[in-house]
Every structure is written in C-alpha cells, then in structure tokens.
Design a protein around this motif. Structure first.
Motif, PDB file in Angstrom:
ATOM      1  N   ILE A  37      31.134  24.225  97.802  1.00 49.23           N
ATOM      2  CA  ILE A  37      32.132  24.833  98.844  1.00 49.23           C
ATOM      3  C   ILE A  37      31.461  26.122  99.218  1.00 49.23           C
ATOM      4  N   HIS A  38      30.556  26.906  98.410  1.00 51.87           N
ATOM      5  CA  HIS A  38      30.092  27.928  98.889  1.00 51.87           C
ATOM      6  C   HIS A  38      29.064  27.759 100.159  1.00 51.87           C
ATOM      7  N   TRP A  39      28.503  26.538 100.162  1.00 50.94           N
ATOM      8  CA  TRP A  39      27.412  26.180 101.198  1.00 50.94           C
ATOM      9  C   TRP A  39      28.333  25.454 102.367  1.00 50.94           C
ATOM     10  N   LEU A  49      35.497  33.480 102.167  1.00 43.95           N
ATOM     11  CA  LEU A  49      35.300  32.415 100.999  1.00 43.95           C
ATOM     12  C   LEU A  49      34.236  32.141 100.693  1.00 43.95           C
ATOM     13  N   HIS A  50      33.073  32.460 101.251  1.00 43.04           N
ATOM     14  CA  HIS A  50      31.808  32.026 101.093  1.00 43.04           C
ATOM     15  C   HIS A  50      31.390  33.156  99.919  1.00 43.04           C
ATOM     16  N   VAL A  51      31.712  34.237 100.197  1.00 42.75           N
ATOM     17  CA  VAL A  51      31.524  35.367  99.245  1.00 42.75           C
ATOM     18  C   VAL A  51      32.418  35.219  97.905  1.00 42.75           C
ATOM     19  N   PHE A  53      33.386  32.329  96.715  1.00 37.91           N
ATOM     20  CA  PHE A  53      33.065  31.089  95.942  1.00 37.91           C
ATOM     21  C   PHE A  53      31.697  31.563  95.283  1.00 37.91           C
ATOM     22  N   GLU A  54      30.966  32.396  95.752  1.00 33.62           N
ATOM     23  CA  GLU A  54      29.640  32.983  95.031  1.00 33.62           C
ATOM     24  C   GLU A  54      30.181  33.816  93.987  1.00 33.62           C
ATOM     25  N   GLU A  55      31.012  34.658  94.004  1.00 31.16           N
ATOM     26  CA  GLU A  55      31.608  35.362  92.784  1.00 31.16           C
ATOM     27  C   GLU A  55      31.925  34.359  91.678  1.00 31.16           C
ATOM     28  N   LEU A  56      32.625  33.442  92.103  1.00 37.64           N
ATOM     29  CA  LEU A  56      33.190  32.577  91.214  1.00 37.64           C
ATOM     30  C   LEU A  56      32.071  31.463  90.205  1.00 37.64           C
ATOM     31  N   TYR A  57      31.124  31.268  91.258  1.00 34.92           N
ATOM     32  CA  TYR A  57      30.203  30.338  90.491  1.00 34.92           C
ATOM     33  C   TYR A  57      29.122  31.347  89.482  1.00 34.92           C
ATOM     34  N   ASN A  58      29.133  32.602  90.164  1.00 37.96           N
ATOM     35  CA  ASN A  58      28.211  33.383  89.299  1.00 37.96           C
ATOM     36  C   ASN A  58      28.901  33.693  87.751  1.00 37.96           C
TER      37      ASN A  58
HETATM   38 FE   LIG Z   1      24.377  31.778  98.702  1.00 40.68          FE
END
Ligand SMILES: [Fe+2]
Length: 159
Positions: A37-39, A49-51, A53-58
């Motif tokens: 979903i980040h991509w 949301l892009h940011v 989702f990155e925070e969540l996957y990290n």
């Molecule tokens: Fe990225």
C-alpha cells in the motif's frame, strides 16, 4: 520437568516459540501488505499515507526481528522462508490496493489477526512464567490497539 538455560520449562518454551513463529509469519504478511500500500496508494491523501505506511512498515520490520530473536532465545529456529510464512499466515493478503479506504481497512484487518495471536501468547507466556515474551506481547498489543483506534478514527468509525 526439564529447565532450559534461561530458567524456563523447556517444553513450555518450545510451545511458545512455535506460536511466536506463527506470529512471525503473520507479521511478514502484514509487513508486505504495508509495502504494497506504500507503493500503490493513489489519490488526494497520497503524501500523508505514503509516509504513514512507511512508518508502519519500519515498525513492523523491527518487530519481526524482535520476534525472530525471541524464538532463538527460547531455543528454536525462526521461520525464514516465504514458504513457511505463507503456510502459517492468516493475515489477509492485500493485492493491488490503491484506494485509501481499502488500504486503511487492510491495516485494521491485519492487526486484528495479529492481536488475536498476541493475546493467546500473552496468556501462554503468563502461565509459563515467561516474562520476556509476556512483556513483548504486552507492548505489541498496547501499540497496535492504539493504531487500530487511529485507523478507525480515519475511517470515521468506532473501534
Ligand atoms: Fe518508499
């Protein structure tokens, strides 16, 4: 009753490690959902949301490592192949999700599965006197429940 090097019942530790491995497998699906979903996210809330989702996957990535190392600490081998992850995961797999609402729902649905597994581990580790696993589950649950609340607030829904 055999006691292992960290002073826990060996048999109970193996059972807990097995369940931690299942949680690990589910976490990997959650992690990959977040990457997807980040991509693929599109629309007016893209930048937010892009940011997010990155925070969540990290964060999920860190938790995956903590889980794997807990499995090792309990004397077992962490799952490390996609085959094992797929076989042991119940978290729904998100494919081609680009709509904001669908992405947020995927997170809520994924976290629900993780929380169910973590609560079962909380009870099992409590019964085994396994404070290390217990406190880890306790921290995960508290953080993830808060994330669910925030995602439900974004959806304008009650938890
Ligand atoms: Fe990225």
């Amino acid at each position: 009753m055999k006691i292992n090097s960290i002073g826990l019942n060996e048999e109970q530790s193996h059972i807990i490690a097995k369940d931690l491995n299942v949680l690990l497998a589910n976490f990997q699906t959650y992690y990959q959902n977040l990457r997807g979903i980040h991509w693929n996210i599109r629309g007016r809330s893209f930048f937010d949301l892009h940011v997010k989702f990155e925070e969540l996957y990290n964060d999920a990535n860190i938790k995956v490592d903590e889980l794997a190392e807990r499995v090792l600490t309990l004397g077992a081998t962490p799952f490390h192949t996609f085959d094992d992850y797929q076989e042991n995961s119940k978290v729904p797999v998100g494919r081609n999700i680009s709509k904001d609402e669908d992405a947020i729902r995927l997170i809520v649905d994924s976290l629900k599965e993780l929380l169910i597994l973590e609560r079962a581990l909380l009870t099992a580790s409590d019964e085994a006197g396994d404070e290390g696993t217990n406190s880890m589950m306790s921290d995960f649950i508290t953080e993830q429940e808060k994330t669910v609340w925030m995602m439900k607030a974004w959806l304008s829904e009650a938890v």
